[in-house]
Scaffold this motif. Structure first.
Motif, PDB file in Angstrom:
ATOM      1  N   LYS A 607       0.800  -1.217   0.000  1.00 26.26           N
ATOM      2  CA  LYS A 607       0.000   0.000   0.000  1.00 26.26           C
ATOM      3  C   LYS A 607       0.839   1.276   0.000  1.00 26.26           C
ATOM      4  O   LYS A 607       0.314   2.356   0.204  1.00 26.26           O
ATOM      5  CB  LYS A 607      -0.939  -0.004   1.206  1.00 26.26           C
ATOM      6  CG  LYS A 607      -2.025  -1.071   1.109  1.00 26.26           C
ATOM      7  CD  LYS A 607      -3.088  -0.864   2.162  1.00 26.26           C
ATOM      8  CE  LYS A 607      -4.250  -1.828   1.948  1.00 26.26           C
ATOM      9  NZ  LYS A 607      -5.354  -1.575   2.903  1.00 26.26           N
ATOM     10  N   THR A 608       2.140   1.114  -0.198  1.00 23.00           N
ATOM     11  CA  THR A 608       3.039   2.280  -0.206  1.00 23.00           C
ATOM     12  C   THR A 608       3.661   2.475  -1.581  1.00 23.00           C
ATOM     13  O   THR A 608       4.111   1.509  -2.207  1.00 23.00           O
ATOM     14  CB  THR A 608       4.159   2.114   0.836  1.00 23.00           C
ATOM     15  OG1 THR A 608       3.583   1.954   2.131  1.00 23.00           O
ATOM     16  CG2 THR A 608       5.078   3.332   0.849  1.00 23.00           C
ATOM     17  N   GLU A 681      -2.165   9.621 -10.638  1.00 21.62           N
ATOM     18  CA  GLU A 681      -3.405   8.956 -10.212  1.00 21.62           C
ATOM     19  C   GLU A 681      -4.221   8.495 -11.414  1.00 21.62           C
ATOM     20  O   GLU A 681      -4.773   7.378 -11.407  1.00 21.62           O
ATOM     21  CB  GLU A 681      -4.230   9.903  -9.344  1.00 21.62           C
ATOM     22  CG  GLU A 681      -3.651  10.128  -7.959  1.00 21.62           C
ATOM     23  CD  GLU A 681      -4.537  10.996  -7.097  1.00 21.62           C
ATOM     24  OE1 GLU A 681      -4.652  10.717  -5.892  1.00 21.62           O
ATOM     25  OE2 GLU A 681      -5.126  11.974  -7.636  1.00 21.62           O
ATOM     26  N   GLU A 687      -3.275   2.991  -7.615  1.00 19.49           N
ATOM     27  CA  GLU A 687      -4.447   2.193  -7.246  1.00 19.49           C
ATOM     28  C   GLU A 687      -4.096   1.273  -6.063  1.00 19.49           C
ATOM     29  O   GLU A 687      -3.111   0.538  -6.097  1.00 19.49           O
ATOM     30  CB  GLU A 687      -4.900   1.351  -8.440  1.00 19.49           C
ATOM     31  CG  GLU A 687      -6.212   0.628  -8.197  1.00 19.49           C
ATOM     32  CD  GLU A 687      -6.714  -0.098  -9.450  1.00 19.49           C
ATOM     33  OE1 GLU A 687      -7.760  -0.750  -9.366  1.00 19.49           O
ATOM     34  OE2 GLU A 687      -6.040  -0.005 -10.496  1.00 19.49           O
ATOM     35  N   ILE A 689      -3.113   2.275  -3.218  1.00 19.63           N
ATOM     36  CA  ILE A 689      -2.059   2.913  -2.422  1.00 19.63           C
ATOM     37  C   ILE A 689      -2.686   3.899  -1.439  1.00 19.63           C
ATOM     38  O   ILE A 689      -3.553   4.700  -1.812  1.00 19.63           O
ATOM     39  CB  ILE A 689      -1.055   3.649  -3.335  1.00 19.63           C
ATOM     40  CG1 ILE A 689      -0.360   2.672  -4.274  1.00 19.63           C
ATOM     41  CG2 ILE A 689      -0.043   4.434  -2.508  1.00 19.63           C
ATOM     42  CD1 ILE A 689       0.488   1.627  -3.591  1.00 19.63           C
ATOM     43  N   ASP A 690      -2.268   3.849  -0.175  1.00 23.92           N
ATOM     44  CA  ASP A 690      -2.751   4.833   0.791  1.00 23.92           C
ATOM     45  C   ASP A 690      -1.613   5.571   1.506  1.00 23.92           C
ATOM     46  O   ASP A 690      -1.842   6.351   2.420  1.00 23.92           O
ATOM     47  CB  ASP A 690      -3.668   4.173   1.820  1.00 23.92           C
ATOM     48  CG  ASP A 690      -2.969   3.108   2.653  1.00 23.92           C
ATOM     49  OD1 ASP A 690      -1.723   3.026   2.617  1.00 23.92           O
ATOM     50  OD2 ASP A 690      -3.673   2.340   3.344  1.00 23.92           O
ATOM     51  N   ARG A 691      -0.368   5.294   1.072  1.00 21.77           N
ATOM     52  CA  ARG A 691       0.789   5.936   1.711  1.00 21.77           C
ATOM     53  C   ARG A 691       1.803   6.310   0.634  1.00 21.77           C
ATOM     54  O   ARG A 691       2.163   5.484  -0.198  1.00 21.77           O
ATOM     55  CB  ARG A 691       1.411   4.981   2.725  1.00 21.77           C
ATOM     56  CG  ARG A 691       2.559   5.563   3.535  1.00 21.77           C
ATOM     57  CD  ARG A 691       3.020   4.582   4.600  1.00 21.77           C
ATOM     58  NE  ARG A 691       1.974   4.320   5.572  1.00 21.77           N
ATOM     59  CZ  ARG A 691       2.112   4.400   6.892  1.00 21.77           C
ATOM     60  NH1 ARG A 691       3.287   4.720   7.403  1.00 21.77           N
ATOM     61  NH2 ARG A 691       1.122   4.149   7.700  1.00 21.77           N
ATOM     62  N   GLU A 721      -5.733  13.967   3.164  1.00 24.85           N
ATOM     63  CA  GLU A 721      -6.947  13.195   3.412  1.00 24.85           C
ATOM     64  C   GLU A 721      -6.982  11.917   2.579  1.00 24.85           C
ATOM     65  O   GLU A 721      -7.714  10.982   2.916  1.00 24.85           O
ATOM     66  CB  GLU A 721      -8.182  14.046   3.110  1.00 24.85           C
ATOM     67  CG  GLU A 721      -8.300  15.282   3.992  1.00 24.85           C
ATOM     68  CD  GLU A 721      -9.517  16.115   3.652  1.00 24.85           C
ATOM     69  OE1 GLU A 721     -10.620  15.781   4.123  1.00 24.85           O
ATOM     70  OE2 GLU A 721      -9.370  17.098   2.889  1.00 24.85           O
ATOM     71  N   ASP A 722      -6.184  11.881   1.518  1.00 22.83           N
ATOM     72  CA  ASP A 722      -6.153  10.706   0.651  1.00 22.83           C
ATOM     73  C   ASP A 722      -4.976   9.785   0.943  1.00 22.83           C
ATOM     74  O   ASP A 722      -5.051   8.576   0.694  1.00 22.83           O
ATOM     75  CB  ASP A 722      -6.088  11.142  -0.821  1.00 22.83           C
ATOM     76  CG  ASP A 722      -7.329  11.898  -1.250  1.00 22.83           C
ATOM     77  OD1 ASP A 722      -8.424  11.556  -0.770  1.00 22.83           O
ATOM     78  OD2 ASP A 722      -7.191  12.846  -2.066  1.00 22.83           O
ATOM     79  N   TYR A 723      -3.894  10.348   1.446  1.00 25.56           N
ATOM     80  CA  TYR A 723      -2.674   9.556   1.644  1.00 25.56           C
ATOM     81  C   TYR A 723      -1.985   9.952   2.944  1.00 25.56           C
ATOM     82  O   TYR A 723      -1.991  11.125   3.337  1.00 25.56           O
ATOM     83  CB  TYR A 723      -1.672   9.775   0.500  1.00 25.56           C
ATOM     84  CG  TYR A 723      -2.209   9.480  -0.870  1.00 25.56           C
ATOM     85  CD1 TYR A 723      -2.281   8.172  -1.351  1.00 25.56           C
ATOM     86  CD2 TYR A 723      -2.643  10.520  -1.695  1.00 25.56           C
ATOM     87  CE1 TYR A 723      -2.767   7.907  -2.627  1.00 25.56           C
ATOM     88  CE2 TYR A 723      -3.129  10.265  -2.966  1.00 25.56           C
ATOM     89  CZ  TYR A 723      -3.194   8.957  -3.423  1.00 25.56           C
ATOM     90  OH  TYR A 723      -3.675   8.701  -4.687  1.00 25.56           O
ATOM     91  N   ALA A 914       1.578   7.773  10.076  1.00 25.96           N
ATOM     92  CA  ALA A 914       0.136   7.707  10.304  1.00 25.96           C
ATOM     93  C   ALA A 914      -0.279   8.623  11.451  1.00 25.96           C
ATOM     94  O   ALA A 914      -1.335   9.265  11.395  1.00 25.96           O
ATOM     95  CB  ALA A 914      -0.274   6.265  10.608  1.00 25.96           C
ATOM     96  N   ARG A 921      -5.569  15.379   9.978  1.00 25.56           N
ATOM     97  CA  ARG A 921      -6.959  15.151   9.552  1.00 25.56           C
ATOM     98  C   ARG A 921      -7.944  15.546  10.639  1.00 25.56           C
ATOM     99  O   ARG A 921      -9.055  16.030  10.349  1.00 25.56           O
ATOM    100  CB  ARG A 921      -7.147  13.680   9.186  1.00 25.56           C
ATOM    101  CG  ARG A 921      -6.427  13.260   7.916  1.00 25.56           C
ATOM    102  CD  ARG A 921      -6.422  11.751   7.749  1.00 25.56           C
ATOM    103  NE  ARG A 921      -5.635  11.341   6.587  1.00 25.56           N
ATOM    104  CZ  ARG A 921      -5.330  10.078   6.310  1.00 25.56           C
ATOM    105  NH1 ARG A 921      -5.751   9.093   7.121  1.00 25.56           N
ATOM    106  NH2 ARG A 921      -4.613   9.781   5.241  1.00 25.56           N
TER     107      ARG A 921
END
Length: 948
Positions: A607-608, A681, A687, A689-691, A721-723, A914, A921
């Motif tokens: 996810k990175t 993106e 796709e 990926i959150d980090r 807010e997305d990553y 995080a 956030r």
């Protein structure tokens, strides 16, 4: 006349005769005594004393010519060639000289003429000396004349073979008569011929330079020793080993200062300028070249003046000031019109300027002249020929003449393979060959040339352990990435599976370039504490001078103070940089290697994604690396536009206006996201990926990525807010051990009070430090206890270090950026970047809750080395911290306290990246602190280093 008067007159005359006779008999021993004192002072390198003794000895001794010759020699040793020439030529005008004295004076004066850039006159003088020495069968004088004649031949005339023949003769004579200093002089100059004329490195070093150095030391010839150390250093510079180069130059400079050799000192200034220029620290390079030029002018050392001015013109080239460079090169060219060997160098430099300007016809004209002179020489300068052919091949290609380009490349290949000493030019050669084979529709050969260049860079790095591998010209860097990420990538567009080889190579080049940063080397090496145990006296005195001038600036507005401050900081920086070239640091850097692509990918989780940005000219690229794929993107932005937009964003986002909402910053943040993130993106590269691990480039270091926005149904959505975001200094940094320590210990330092009126008191720093310590079960050092001595003592004993205080970022004096703590008996309270470098810590996290703690500045001060930064964050990473949390801009005291409370609460259960994202956030989503929703209160905080 009365009888008594006559008697008195006779007595007076008789007394005068007695005195005159006594003076005659006393004069000779007194004069000879003065002469011997002069010889003694000369041997001890007390040259000013020696000159004074010889001046008086010339009046009173029975060896006036010998005394005058020695006086002229002392002027020459002192580096004053003009005064030495006047003395020698005055002697030559007399008719009482012996032939031996004539030969000696002619040879010595030839040195003066040579150093004043009068090669024709110097040749005549040395030849006349050689002729007389032969007539009187004086082998020592003959050998000395052969050595000096050879210097003019190879340096000014480019006649390397003839010079080598003469030097072999001198070497033979020196050994025949048992004069080891003549042997040393001959060996030294043969080494120069082999290095400069033939491009050899190892043979001159081992067979000639090192034996010559041993002989100079054996006979306590300090000037010869200093010259030899300088020459040996040049070999290491050509081997791309700046550590040895600087170390040897420092040793040479120390000797030259000790014996007050002005000519040698001007040479050392030029040498220091060269190494700083090679490291792309153009500001310091220019400073030393100007010192060399000023001193050279004073003593008539035209030879070094011309060379220093040539290097200065090279700085104009690097700055893109091509017309100024052409004008300066042309002035030097006019002065060197009688020196073909030097003339071709200046012509080539002017040709390069026209090439960079895009005036291809003028560039070809000058390069053709350079090549013509090189080919006409009776002994070829291989390095000059190689460079000329490479430049001409590039020019012909850009003119569309690929037939002649091919011929030039074939010729350059002959010289490139002929001698390993030419390896220093591999980068531009590889890029030019790659461009040619792309035109020939042979992408495999094109790629191979660039792979070879990358292999050579890495092997040089491994062999030398240097932090600078041979900086390619900025233009070559731009060409390289354009080839890899545009042209070769399109050739491999059908490659559906696996990584594209051009993209892989682009990643490798970029990582090798990033990894050269001195700050990152030490972190990767596994050696956490490498520094001097105490500052030198020189360094302490420089710091005291800086602080004193700072106090003067506060009490007045004299512009001269600013100049003095820069001069003081410059001396401080010189001292610090010299200390970096220690044995321990060299060993650590030698052990460090940049990570390869697979190693980095193995470190990434599913996810990175790692995003590395690159500028190539005005083009902007991104390399995006996930666990399974590497992709590159040409982004819809230019270097100039990004620079302007980020500056505009900084001004609007960080405005201190009471009504921050009155400034509309969202069009800028939306535009920047569309340029830097959206194209990636849209390709689905992110796709799942959150980090994001973002490795900035140049001005992107100053961009608060968390504040980038997009508009969703009329609502503003931030990138944070997305990553989850964090910012490693290089991809290799991710391969360090990220395992958090099981036993955690935190210490916080908080200080509301300030030492000066210029700094307003903080309201919440003490409270913030106390809260952080409570949340993390740590200790707090507050107000008087938050002093520099306590900080240094505890920094190495904790896993988490928190500082809530004032900080200063110094763009013009980055080693003097600092945290402001309480002073103590031992320390002044200013924890400078330099002092942080030397801490020796092993922390998971350092938090700098202060204004601009994350700001760093290009190491070259001109912004040209866009991957090499100096600041407090780099210093803490260098010292051994895995991560640094700090702000890119001024911060709000209360907002920072609230953000830090949430961050440390999150850190009890979350990783660092995080924890920061959740805290940022929360400000946006909970509405608990609506006054702090504006991004200037939270977006400037960035986590630099590892995320875990």
């Amino acid at each position: 006349m009365p009888r008594g008067g006559r008697k008195t007159l006779l007595l007076f005359i008789f007394a005068c005769c007695i005195l005159a006779t006594a003076a005659f008999y006393v004069k000779r021993p007194f004069g000879n005594w003065l002469y011997e004192k002069g010889i003694e002072a000369k041997k001890e390198w007390r040259l000013e004393d020696a000159i004074e003794y010889f001046s008086w000895a010339a009046r009173f001794s029975d060896l006036p010519n010998d005394a005058a010759i020695e006086k002229a020699a002392c002027f020459q040793l002192h580096g004053d060639f003009i005064k030495s020439q006047v003395e020698y030529e005055s002697l030559l005008a007399t008719s009482t000289l012996s032939q031996r004295s004539q030969a000696q004076i002619l040879n010595s004066n030839g040195i003066n003429l040579f150093n004043q850039n009068q090669p024709e006159k110097a040749l005549l003088s040395h030849k006349e000396s050689l002729k007389i020495a032969g007539l009187i069968n004086d082998k020592k004088l003959e050998a000395q004349a052969l050595v000096e004649l050879s210097r003019v031949l190879y340096h000014s005339k480019g006649k390397f073979d003839e010079a080598r023949f003469n030097l072999d003769q001198a070497l033979k004579l020196g050994r025949e008569i048992g004069d080891e200093l003549i042997v040393a002089d001959s060996l030294r100059n043969i080494g120069v011929v082999l290095w400069w004329g033939k491009g050899e490195l190892d043979r001159p070093l081992k067979e000639y330079y090192e034996p010559a150095l041993a002989l100079y030391r054996k006979h306590h010839d300090r000037r010869g020793e200093a010259t030899m150390l300088s020459n040996i250093s040049l070999i290491h510079l050509n081997k791309n080993d700046n550590f040895k180069y600087m170390k040897l130059q420092n040793e040479s400079f120390a000797i030259r200062e000790e014996i007050k050799d002005q000519a040698g000192i001007s040479e050392s200034y030029k040498a220091f300028g060269s190494v700083y220029s090679n490291m792309r620290n153009l500001k310091k390079g220019r400073e030393f070249f100007l010192r060399s030029i000023k001193l050279s002018k004073q003593i008539g050392f035209r030879l070094t003046q011309n060379e220093a001015e040539s290097y200065l013109a090279g700085i104009y080239v690097d700055l893109g000031e091509y017309d100024e460079a052409i004008a300066l090169f042309s002035q030097i060219l006019e002065r060197e019109k009688d020196s073909p060997a030097l003339r071709k160098n200046r012509l080539g430099a002017i040709g390069n300027c026209y090439l960079l300007k895009g005036d291809l016809e003028r560039a070809r004209e000058y390069m053709d002249l350079t090549l013509e002179i090189s080919l006409e020489s009776d002994s070829q300068d291989i390095r000059a020929l190689f460079a000329s052919y490479v430049f001409l091949s590039e020019i012909h290609m850009r003119l569309g003449d690929f037939e002649n380009a091919k011929k030039m490349l074939e010729k350059s290949a002959e010289y490139y393979s002929e001698n390993a000493g030419l390896i220093q030019g591999h980068f531009g050669y590889g890029v030019t060959q790659a461009e040619f084979f792309l035109h020939e529709k042979d992408p495999d050969r094109s790629l191979q040339f660039l792979k070879d260049a990358a292999d050579i860079e890495l092997s040089l790095f491994a062999a030398s352990g240097t932090n600078v591998i041979s900086h390619p010209r900025p233009k070559d860097h731009d060409r390289l990435f354009s080839i890899l990420l545009e042209k070769l990538k399109s050739e491999n567009s059908s490659n559906a599976s696996g990584n594209d080889p051009a993209e892989e190579l682009a990643f490798r080049f970029l990582e090798q370039r990033r990894y050269r940063s001195f700050r990152n080397f030490i972190v990767q090496s596994g050696t956490k504490y490498i520094s001097s145990t105490a500052a030198s006296e020189e360094e302490k005195n420089a710091l005291i001078r800086i602080q004193k001038i700072n106090e003067e600036i506060k009490t007045g507005n004299d512009p001269a103070h600013k100049k003095r401050l820069y001069e003081a900081y410059s001396e401080y920086e010189n001292t610090v940089i010299r200390q970096q070239y220690s044995k321990e640091i060299r060993q650590a850097i030698s052990a460090a290697q940049p990570a390869d692509l697979k190693t980095v990918q193995d470190k990434l989780d599913e996810k990175t994604a790692l995003i590395e940005y690159i500028f190539a000219g005005e083009k902007v690229f991104a390399l995006v690396l996930t666990k399974s794929k590497l992709r590159s993107f040409a982004l819809p932005a230019t270097r100039s536009n990004l620079r302007n937009k980020i500056r505009l964003l900084q001004g609007s986002l960080n405005s201190k206006d009471k009504d921050t909402g009155s400034i509309n910053w969202t069009p800028i943040t939306e535009d920047l996201r569309q340029s830097l993130i959206d194209p990636i993106e849209r390709s689905n590269a992110l796709e799942g990926i959150d980090r994001l691990a973002i490795v900035p480039y140049s001005v992107l270091h100053d961009l608060p990525f968390a504040a980038l926005t997009k508009n969703e149904n009329g609502q503003t959505r931030f990138l944070i807010e997305d990553y989850v975001l964090f910012f490693p200094p290089s991809a290799s940094f991710l391969t360090t051990d990220e395992t958090p320590k099981q036993t955690k210990r935190l210490i916080s330092f908080g200080r509301n009070e300030t030492a000066t009126r210029e700094l307003p008191p903080l309201k919440f720093a003490v409270e913030e430090s106390r809260l952080v310590a409570e949340i993390f079960s740590g200790e707090a050092r507050l107000e008087n206890d938050a002093n520099e001595t306590e900080f240094k003592e505890f920094a190495s004993k904790v896993t988490h270090l928190h500082i809530a205080a004032h900080a200063f970022a110094e763009p013009d004096m980055p080693l003097f950026s600092r945290l402001i703590l309480r002073s103590s008996e031992k320390d002044d309270g200013n924890v400078t970047t330099k002092e942080v470098f030397e801490l020796g810590i092993d922390t998971d996290l350092v938090t700098i809750a202060a204004c601009e703690g994350a700001r760093s500045f290009s190491a070259d001060s001109e912004g040209l080395v866009e991957i090499d930064r100096i600041g407090l964050t780099e210093a803490f990473l260098h010292a051994g911290s895995k991560s640094v949390l700090a702000s890119l801009a001024p911060v709000s005291d209360k907002a920072t306290m609230d953000l830090m409370k949430d961050f440390y609460r999150n850190l009890l259960t979350q990783d660092k990246a995080a924890s920061l994202a959740l805290a940022q956030r929360k400000i946006l989503h909970t509405g608990n602190s609506p006054q702090f929703e504006h991004p200037r209160f939270w977006a400037n905080f960035v986590l630099i280093g590892t995320d875990r």
